[in-house]
Scaffold this motif. Structure first.
Motif, short mmCIF file in Angstrom:
data_model
loop_
_atom_site.label_atom_id
_atom_site.label_comp_id
_atom_site.label_asym_id
_atom_site.label_seq_id
_atom_site.Cartn_x
_atom_site.Cartn_y
_atom_site.Cartn_z
N LEU A 24 0.95 -1.17 0.08
CA LEU A 24 -0.03 -0.15 -0.17
C LEU A 24 0.70 1.52 0.08
O LEU A 24 1.34 1.13 1.30
CB LEU A 24 -0.82 -0.27 1.35
N LEU A 25 0.70 1.93 -1.06
CA LEU A 25 1.55 3.14 -1.08
C LEU A 25 1.29 4.38 -0.48
O LEU A 25 1.12 5.51 -0.37
CB LEU A 25 1.73 3.41 -3.12
N GLY A 26 -0.73 4.39 -0.55
CA GLY A 26 -1.48 5.38 0.33
C GLY A 26 -2.01 5.35 0.46
O GLY A 26 -2.75 4.57 -0.66
N ASP A 27 -3.16 5.74 0.99
CA ASP A 27 -4.35 6.21 0.78
C ASP A 27 -5.23 6.97 1.29
O ASP A 27 -4.29 8.01 3.09
CB ASP A 27 -5.65 4.33 2.15
N ALA A 28 -6.63 7.73 1.46
CA ALA A 28 -6.96 8.46 2.26
C ALA A 28 -8.42 8.12 2.18
O ALA A 28 -9.22 7.35 1.57
CB ALA A 28 -6.84 9.57 0.62
N LEU A 29 -9.54 8.78 3.10
CA LEU A 29 -10.96 8.04 3.61
C LEU A 29 -11.62 9.66 3.54
O LEU A 29 -10.87 10.95 5.16
CB LEU A 29 -10.65 7.35 4.23
N TYR A 30 -12.33 10.39 3.62
CA TYR A 30 -13.32 11.03 3.77
C TYR A 30 -14.62 10.70 4.07
O TYR A 30 -15.56 10.34 3.69
CB TYR A 30 -13.53 12.40 2.43
N SER A 31 -15.09 10.82 5.62
CA SER A 31 -16.48 10.45 6.42
C SER A 31 -17.49 11.74 6.08
O SER A 31 -17.29 12.69 5.99
CB SER A 31 -16.21 10.66 7.68
N GLN A 32 -18.48 11.38 5.71
CA GLN A 32 -19.81 12.15 5.38
C GLN A 32 -20.20 12.29 6.44
O GLN A 32 -21.54 12.56 7.26
CB GLN A 32 -20.57 11.68 3.85
N VAL A 33 -20.50 11.76 8.07
CA VAL A 33 -21.06 11.48 9.03
C VAL A 33 -21.39 12.62 9.62
O VAL A 33 -22.85 12.64 9.89
CB VAL A 33 -19.81 11.30 10.04
N LYS A 34 -20.69 13.59 9.51
CA LYS A 34 -21.34 14.87 10.22
C LYS A 34 -22.57 15.20 8.77
O LYS A 34 -23.59 16.15 9.38
CB LYS A 34 -20.55 16.03 10.21
N MET A 35 -22.05 14.95 7.94
CA MET A 35 -23.18 15.79 6.96
C MET A 35 -24.83 14.73 6.77
O MET A 35 -26.34 15.77 6.94
CB MET A 35 -23.42 15.86 5.19
N HIS A 36 -24.81 13.63 6.90
CA HIS A 36 -26.24 12.35 6.95
C HIS A 36 -26.59 12.98 8.98
O HIS A 36 -27.53 12.27 9.01
CB HIS A 36 -25.24 11.14 6.68
N ALA A 37 -25.78 13.37 9.61
CA ALA A 37 -25.84 12.69 11.42
C ALA A 37 -27.79 14.21 11.23
O ALA A 37 -28.16 13.25 12.65
CB ALA A 37 -25.30 13.52 12.01
N ARG A 38 -27.50 14.82 11.27
CA ARG A 38 -28.44 15.77 11.54
C ARG A 38 -29.68 14.94 10.83
O ARG A 38 -30.87 15.56 11.18
CB ARG A 38 -28.23 16.98 10.82
N TYR A 39 -29.42 14.22 10.19
CA TYR A 39 -31.27 13.50 9.39
C TYR A 39 -31.20 12.03 10.04
O TYR A 39 -32.15 11.63 9.77
CB TYR A 39 -30.89 13.46 7.95
N GLY A 40 -30.09 11.83 11.04
CA GLY A 40 -30.78 9.94 11.46
C GLY A 40 -29.72 9.20 11.07
O GLY A 40 -29.72 7.95 11.30
N GLY A 41 -29.48 9.27 9.41
CA GLY A 41 -29.05 8.04 9.08
C GLY A 41 -28.63 8.83 7.37
O GLY A 41 -28.44 10.08 7.17
N VAL A 42 -28.36 7.69 6.72
CA VAL A 42 -27.57 8.64 5.07
C VAL A 42 -28.64 9.05 3.99
O VAL A 42 -29.79 8.18 3.74
CB VAL A 42 -27.08 7.03 4.66
N ILE A 43 -28.75 9.85 3.48
CA ILE A 43 -29.60 10.41 2.12
C ILE A 43 -29.07 10.08 1.15
O ILE A 43 -27.79 10.33 0.95
CB ILE A 43 -29.84 12.03 2.61
N PRO A 44 -29.24 9.55 0.17
CA PRO A 44 -28.84 9.05 -0.86
C PRO A 44 -27.97 9.62 -1.58
O PRO A 44 -26.84 9.67 -3.00
CB PRO A 44 -29.78 7.48 -1.93
N GLU A 45 -29.22 11.22 -1.98
CA GLU A 45 -28.59 11.94 -2.58
C GLU A 45 -27.34 12.92 -2.22
O GLU A 45 -26.70 13.34 -3.22
CB GLU A 45 -30.85 12.81 -3.28
N LEU A 46 -27.61 13.38 -1.36
CA LEU A 46 -26.92 13.85 -0.66
C LEU A 46 -25.48 13.02 -0.66
O LEU A 46 -23.99 13.46 -1.47
CB LEU A 46 -26.95 14.54 0.80
N ALA A 47 -25.42 11.52 -0.50
CA ALA A 47 -23.80 10.92 -0.31
C ALA A 47 -23.42 11.34 -1.41
O ALA A 47 -22.58 10.91 -1.97
CB ALA A 47 -24.60 9.57 -0.63
N SER A 48 -23.99 10.95 -3.19
CA SER A 48 -23.53 10.48 -4.39
C SER A 48 -23.29 12.37 -4.40
O SER A 48 -22.13 12.23 -5.49
CB SER A 48 -24.21 10.18 -4.82
N ARG A 49 -23.93 13.59 -4.31
CA ARG A 49 -23.23 14.73 -4.58
C ARG A 49 -22.02 14.51 -4.06
O ARG A 49 -21.39 15.16 -4.70
CB ARG A 49 -24.56 15.67 -4.60
#
Length: 350
Positions: A24-49
């Motif tokens: 493994l030469l490198g990896d990066a991760l971005y979590s959308q948790v904060k964005m979806h937390a206000r809705y109590g779960g994942v909103i698919p359209e927001l996730a895609s955008r």
């Protein structure tokens, strides 16, 4: 072979570069948790955008940080399913487009195969064959594995996955999203033995799981406690502990049974719930008594990530498997339908 991996199946954007000789030469991760937390779960359209906004900038930064210009990339791997179709299409479109622009092969990777192979990224990886417990928000499966693409389903959940049950119990307890890790954290403050919930289906033959009845038992207990007095934080912690113990012991019993029935001596656990400390400790105790071995990935590779996709894709690309020009994405995709690396597959849609 140097492979760029893209993971966009749900609410985390993961990218990585894996080299078959250098690792493994490198990896990066971005979590959308904060964005979806206000809705109590994942909103698919927001996730895609959000995947659209994040993936390319993350790839550019990763390639720069790892010293991997486009000319050094020999293949592209992207998560093709299962997952949210809109989110999958973002990663698939970007991966397929880059492959065409750079004139390299691309492969659509099964998300759960990525999880299953994640322990191979560790310094001391397991050897085939083994039993795999895939346990996440969407899946709870026991699989006999004899090689990459050689998977025999031993048992799975008939209803809720274990991770899904964690999330639903978290909502009952009034915990914020994501619920699973919060239930586990709250359980550390619980009083052992105050509540005892059922261990579903352990007295039946077979390796299937069911967590809906356990979830109902938790709900009924909370209702009864609420009738007596307002729920305290200690009440919630005690319920969380009893619930976690029930899930963990159920998983341990089924894993022991799978090892005994298969005759295999190696167990790997993968998926988001495999990061649970109580589960890891309990499974370690079990395999010690069975004279077996337990393997798992480091916590950051238990949740969705690009490294597992880059690794899994690299194995298939090196075996000559790759996709045509079509963009390949499936919201549902049986793991056992995948082709073995021993099968000649060039080109292939796995």
């Amino acid at each position: 072979m140097r492979v760029l991996g893209i993971e966009t199946s749900c609410d985390e954007t993961g990218v990585a570069i894996y080299d078959s000789e250098q690792g493994l030469l490198g990896d990066a991760l971005y979590s959308q948790v904060k964005m979806h937390a206000r809705y109590g779960g994942v909103i698919p359209e927001l996730a895609s955008r959000d995947h659209i906004r994040k993936t390319l900038p993350m790839l550019r930064q990763l390639m720069e940080d790892s010293g991997s210009p486009a000319s050094s990339i020999n293949g592209i791997a992207y998560t093709a399913g299962p997952g949210l179709i809109g989110a999958l299409l973002v990663g698939a479109s970007i991966g397929r487009s880059l492959a065409m622009a750079w004139n390299v092969p691309a492969i659509g990777v099964h998300h759960m195969e990525g999880h299953l192979l994640a322990p191979m990224l560790e310094a001391n990886p397991p050897s085939f064959p083994f039993v795999a417990l895939l346990v996440s928000g969407g899946h709870t499966q026991l699989v006999a594995v004899t090689g990459v693409g050689e998977y025999r389903l031993l048992g799975e959940s008939l209803d809720d996955a274990a991770g899904e049950a964690f999330d639903k119990v978290a909502k009952m307890l009034g915990l914020a999203y994501p619920g699973g890790p919060r239930v586990a954290a709250l359980a550390t403050q619980g009083t052992p033995g105050r509540f005892v919930f059922p261990r579903p289906m352990i007295n039946r033959p077979g390796l299937e799981f069911s967590f809906s009845g356990l979830k109902t038992a938790v709900r009924n207990t909370l209702i009864e406690l609420g009738k007596q007095a307002e729920l305290t934080e200690q009440d919630k912690a005690d319920v969380a502990l009893a619930f976690e113990e029930a899930v963990v012991q159920t998983l341990v019993i089924k894993c022991r049974r799978a090892l005994q029935h298969s005759g295999l001596k190696t167990l790997i656990i993968a998926g988001g719930v495999s990061a649970n400390k109580r589960l890891r400790a309990s499974l370690q105790e079990m395999v010690d008594t069975q004279r077996s071995q337990l393997f798992y990935a480091q916590p950051k590779f238990c949740t969705d990530n690009g490294a597992m996709i880059a690794y899994a894709g690299c194995q298939r690309l090196m075996a000559g498997q790759h996709e045509g020009l079509a963009i390949f994405a499936r919201p549902r995709w049986p793991l056992e339908s995948l082709s073995s690396l021993r099968q000649s597959a060039a080109p292939s849609s796995t």
